[in-house]
Design a protein around this motif. Sequence first.
Motif, short mmCIF file in Angstrom:
data_model
loop_
_atom_site.label_atom_id
_atom_site.label_comp_id
_atom_site.label_asym_id
_atom_site.label_seq_id
_atom_site.Cartn_x
_atom_site.Cartn_y
_atom_site.Cartn_z
N PRO A 45 1.17 -1.38 0.09
CA PRO A 45 0.30 0.05 0.34
C PRO A 45 0.71 1.52 -0.18
N GLY A 46 -0.13 2.42 -0.17
CA GLY A 46 0.73 4.35 -0.23
C GLY A 46 1.47 4.30 1.26
N PRO A 47 2.73 5.03 1.26
CA PRO A 47 3.05 5.61 2.22
C PRO A 47 1.74 5.36 3.45
N HIS A 48 0.46 6.64 2.66
CA HIS A 48 -0.11 7.20 3.98
C HIS A 48 -0.31 6.04 5.32
N ALA A 281 -7.44 4.64 6.69
CA ALA A 281 -6.35 5.09 5.71
C ALA A 281 -6.48 4.60 3.76
N ALA A 282 -6.04 3.16 3.49
CA ALA A 282 -5.76 2.46 2.62
C ALA A 282 -7.69 2.87 2.27
N LEU A 283 -8.90 3.47 2.76
CA LEU A 283 -9.95 3.10 1.78
C LEU A 283 -10.41 4.66 1.73
N SER A 284 -10.20 5.62 2.70
CA SER A 284 -10.01 6.91 2.06
C SER A 284 -8.96 7.53 1.60
N GLY A 285 -7.41 7.28 1.62
CA GLY A 285 -6.65 8.21 0.53
C GLY A 285 -6.56 8.28 0.08
N PRO A 286 -5.51 8.00 -1.04
CA PRO A 286 -5.27 8.59 -2.55
C PRO A 286 -5.33 7.18 -2.67
#
Length: 398
Positions: A45-48, A281-286
């Motif tokens: 997943p992304g860094p966020h 974070a995964a669901l709501s982020g970029p």
Amino acid sequence: MLKLATRMSRAKPSAIMLIADKARQLRAAGKDIISFSIGVPNFLPGPHVYAAAREALDHDSGQYGSNRGPDALLDAFIRHLEEGGLGGYTRSNIATGIGAKHMLYNLGEALLDPGDVMVFPVPYWTTYLDIAEILDAKARLLPCPSEQNYKLTPSQLDAALPGAKLFLFNNPSNPTGMVYSREEIAALADVLVRHPDVWVICDDIYNRMVFDGVGYHKFVNARPELRDRVIHVDSISKTYGMPGWRVGFIAGPESIATAMVTMNSNHITNLPEVVNAAAVAALSGPQDVTRAKNAEFAERRNQVYAALTAIPGVVCPRPQGAFYAFPNISCAFGKSHGGKPIRNDVEFCSVLLEAKGLACVPGSAFGDPLALRISYTCPAEQLAPGMQRFQDFFAELT
Ligand SMILES: Cc1ncc(COP(=O)(O)O)c(C=O)c1O
């Protein structure tokens, strides 16, 4: 004499894991192995997501949490559903658990008494049959061979539903990569409306992995009256490259969500705070990693499909989602490779692994012994050589 419960005599370890383990052992023994066997995404997943997990760790309460899941996670999943075109769910329609697999098992426990009939198409994801067997339910299997593009027809479904308690549907499909069009979903939804006593589980975990602009279509949008008995199962495993974080969801009627919460209260209690924060974070982020990976998988699908259809006798309906292809390789049966006979899919995969160091899962693990599953999430540099090994193997059959 000390004995295990009878149900354990029906429980089997996952066939996919057995192949993956054999490939790992051969690799550990120094063999050059390419694995097309396990269905795990090849990205992180992304860094966020990691930032949110670290932040949660710093503020961890160390306490038990909600059996349903924290509000932030429920809300993030509701927004995720809405973005995917599925509106109208509130927190009381949602529950969380340890991955889609856990949710599916708990749904089975909540809906099926021993002897109840559970209907699903073949090929199926291996765990469906295992769940039916552990719970002593009857699996009514609907064969969908390569000749019908591995897709269920409305008349098959109509004929199978009388007397059934549950219909389990997976779209996009593991193992075939097939995706149902809007019209196909509408036609199946019309059938479901005619069978009001059947619960419907939609295993949607690949819903963000659809190619060619086919889109991802839902029974409840085709026929809104199905909403009080359709249950959607989703997870962060495939979409966000987070299979090891173990977060799954259901969205459905309140009674079902409540049943899942009750099960959680007796099994797992709650998901860890750090995991919940990462999932939010995964669901709501970029969503850029997910989108980029989808484009990459579409490209890999092209490569795999082109290589498969170039082999005389191999039949492969064109996958349009997930990261699998499911070629019918029965043209090889009755032949041999390096003096080793190939009489069925299991022998095919075993000789292929020994001769070429290429691991694929026999179709019989998914109920279709005429085929095998290729999962094309291997490291990029292995895809073309892996497909070359597959083609060479066929060319060397006698
Ligand atoms: C069709 C299908 N459903 C459910 C699962 C389980 O997913 P999770 O990792 O969320 O338990 C998988 C995993 O491979 C799958 O392919």
